[in-house]
Write an enzyme that holds these catalytic residues in place. Sequence first.
Site, PDB file in Angstrom:
ATOM      1  CB  SER A 144      10.913   4.402   5.356  1.00  0.00           C
ATOM      2  OG  SER A 144      10.110   4.907   4.318  1.00  0.00           O
ATOM      3  CE  LYS A 170      11.868   3.681   1.530  1.00  0.00           C
ATOM      4  NZ  LYS A 170      11.679   2.244   1.253  1.00  0.00           N
ATOM      5  CE  LYS A 172       8.066   5.454   1.416  1.00  0.00           C
ATOM      6  NZ  LYS A 172       8.029   4.254   0.572  1.00  0.00           N
ATOM      7  CG  ASP A 197      10.464   4.205  -1.998  1.00  0.00           C
ATOM      8  OD1 ASP A 197      10.231   3.993  -3.210  1.00  0.00           O
ATOM      9  OD2 ASP A 197       9.966   3.513  -1.078  1.00  0.00           O
ATOM     10  CG  ASN A 199       6.454   3.953  -2.761  1.00  0.00           C
ATOM     11  OD1 ASN A 199       6.758   4.685  -1.831  1.00  0.00           O
ATOM     12  ND2 ASN A 199       6.531   2.630  -2.678  1.00  0.00           N
ATOM     13  CD  GLU A 222      12.659   1.423  -2.205  1.00  0.00           C
ATOM     14  OE1 GLU A 222      13.103   2.233  -1.370  1.00  0.00           O
ATOM     15  OE2 GLU A 222      11.964   0.444  -1.893  1.00  0.00           O
ATOM     16  CG  ASP A 247       9.647  -1.999  -3.057  1.00  0.00           C
ATOM     17  OD1 ASP A 247       9.364  -3.193  -2.868  1.00  0.00           O
ATOM     18  OD2 ASP A 247       9.135  -1.082  -2.369  1.00  0.00           O
ATOM     19  CE  LYS A 271       8.980  -2.968   0.772  1.00  0.00           C
ATOM     20  NZ  LYS A 271       8.040  -2.041   0.107  1.00  0.00           N
ATOM     21  N   GLY A 299      10.527  -2.733   4.207  1.00  0.00           N
ATOM     22  CA  GLY A 299       9.536  -2.864   5.276  1.00  0.00           C
ATOM     23  C   GLY A 299       8.159  -2.522   4.756  1.00  0.00           C
TER      24      GLY A 299
HETATM   25  O1  NPG Z   1       9.763   0.886   7.754  1.00  0.00           O
HETATM   26  O2  NPG Z   1       8.235  -0.592   7.371  1.00  0.00           O
HETATM   27  C1  NPG Z   1       8.804   0.468   7.119  1.00  0.00           C
HETATM   28  C2  NPG Z   1       8.283   1.283   5.992  1.00  0.00           C
HETATM   29  C3  NPG Z   1       9.183   1.270   4.835  1.00  0.00           C
HETATM   30  O3  NPG Z   1       8.687   2.970   3.292  1.00  0.00           O
HETATM   31  C4  NPG Z   1       8.484   1.860   3.651  1.00  0.00           C
HETATM   32  N1  NPG Z   1       7.608   1.073   3.060  1.00  0.00           N
HETATM   33  O4  NPG Z   1       7.243   1.510  -0.371  1.00  0.00           O
HETATM   34  O5  NPG Z   1       8.718   0.562   0.820  1.00  0.00           O
HETATM   35  C5  NPG Z   1       7.645   1.139   0.716  1.00  0.00           C
HETATM   36  C6  NPG Z   1       6.844   1.487   1.940  1.00  0.00           C
HETATM   37  C7  NPG Z   1       5.491   0.864   2.056  1.00  0.00           C
HETATM   38  C8  NPG Z   1       4.905   0.724   3.258  1.00  0.00           C
HETATM   39  C9  NPG Z   1       4.779   0.414   1.007  1.00  0.00           C
HETATM   40  C10 NPG Z   1       3.658   0.148   3.424  1.00  0.00           C
HETATM   41  C11 NPG Z   1       3.534  -0.143   1.164  1.00  0.00           C
HETATM   42  C12 NPG Z   1       2.976  -0.283   2.376  1.00  0.00           C
END
Ligand code: NPG
Length: 377
Positions: A144, A170, A172, A197, A199, A222, A247, A271, A299
């Site tokens: 990511s 991936k 953001k 992604d 968010n 995502e 997600d 997750k 993750g």
């Molecule tokens: O590789 O652990 C990883 C990070 C993957 O992008 C990632 N996580 O929105 O999925 C998500 C984001 C995230 C990380 C969200 C930490 C919230 C806290």
Amino acid sequence: MPIVRPAASVALEAIELRVLQLPLVSPFTTSFGTETVREVIVVRARTTDGDGWGEIVTQHAPLYSSEYTHSAWDVAQRFLIPALLSRGRVAPEEVAGILAPFVGHRMAKAGIELAVLDAALRADGRSLGDYLGAVRDRIPSGVSVGIQRDPAALVETVGGYLDEGYVRIKIKIKPGRDVDDTAAVREAFGAIPLQVDANSAYTLADADTLAALDRFDLLLIEQPLQEDDIVDHATLAARLRTPVCLDESIVSAKAATDALALRAASVINIKAGRVGGYLEAVRVHDLCRDAGVPVWCGGMLETGIGRAANAALAALPGFTLTGDVSASDRFYRRDIVTEPIVLEDGHVRVPTGPGIGVEIDADALDEVTVDRVEVRR
Ligand code: NPG
């Protein structure tokens, strides 16, 4: 594939919580902010048969979800841990039911359940992968990539990860940093497996912009809209060629069932923290598999504890898309386990040792511990 063979129960003596602050190797920027330090809570379940470890994946602030470090710290000590300790012996499969009267706080519950599960499996000499129903001994590894200074910097960063061997990228996105960033990565690297992604950063009013991403042949987009925008996600999904993956919205197996029934998503990111534990994560996996819906393992910048557990989960048969289980050094110079997850030929190995299959590096753990408490029976 429901859990076939339950784990033995353990006699709980105490549960220790630690707040950790781990410096990140580079800042991680998403649509909701930039992190330079990962604040996270580690859980140690002390039982008469030995210790078990878990991780509460909340962040410092309630930006990704409503939970955050000190909401988890409080609810765990005030309600969740006392409820468990009052039971004496507890089997991992009972934890969610014991904690169910307390509404929400899924990440806190998930971290505690993992610690109990790890203790029970270690006592049994059984691996988490075996327990959950893993069918692979290694899994492909995706990475990511946070929002960078500009598209050129993004291309450079993505190039570095491709050189390391990551098999899926991936990126953001957020309003104003979407089409150009995606175009730059596609132009630079051609037909690599690529997804984006958001968010939760968009609304239905942005549908034209999101439809402009269709030309990039993305694996998926995502969580474009807010956590509770299920109907709007369905409206958007009907407009886009790019598959919509949820997600933040998928907080339980029930939420997954509803989202699929409403056609709000055609792919689901699983997750364990977000859905309240690895056992609920398996239920989401199972129902998606029955519905023919592909899933992948997300993750939360896990330490070696959660990263090992995620590798086991991602080895289940329904995880047909590459997830975000990257190597520990993607985020951390020094992990808190003695054998951090490493990248080998674009894959990570599923641990086979008892429990989560990794040992805690006590010195490394102490070095990043900023707060600590033990709740006893
Ligand atoms: O590789 O652990 C990883 C990070 C993957 O992008 C990632 N996580 O929105 O999925 C998500 C984001 C995230 C990380 C969200 C930490 C919230 C806290």
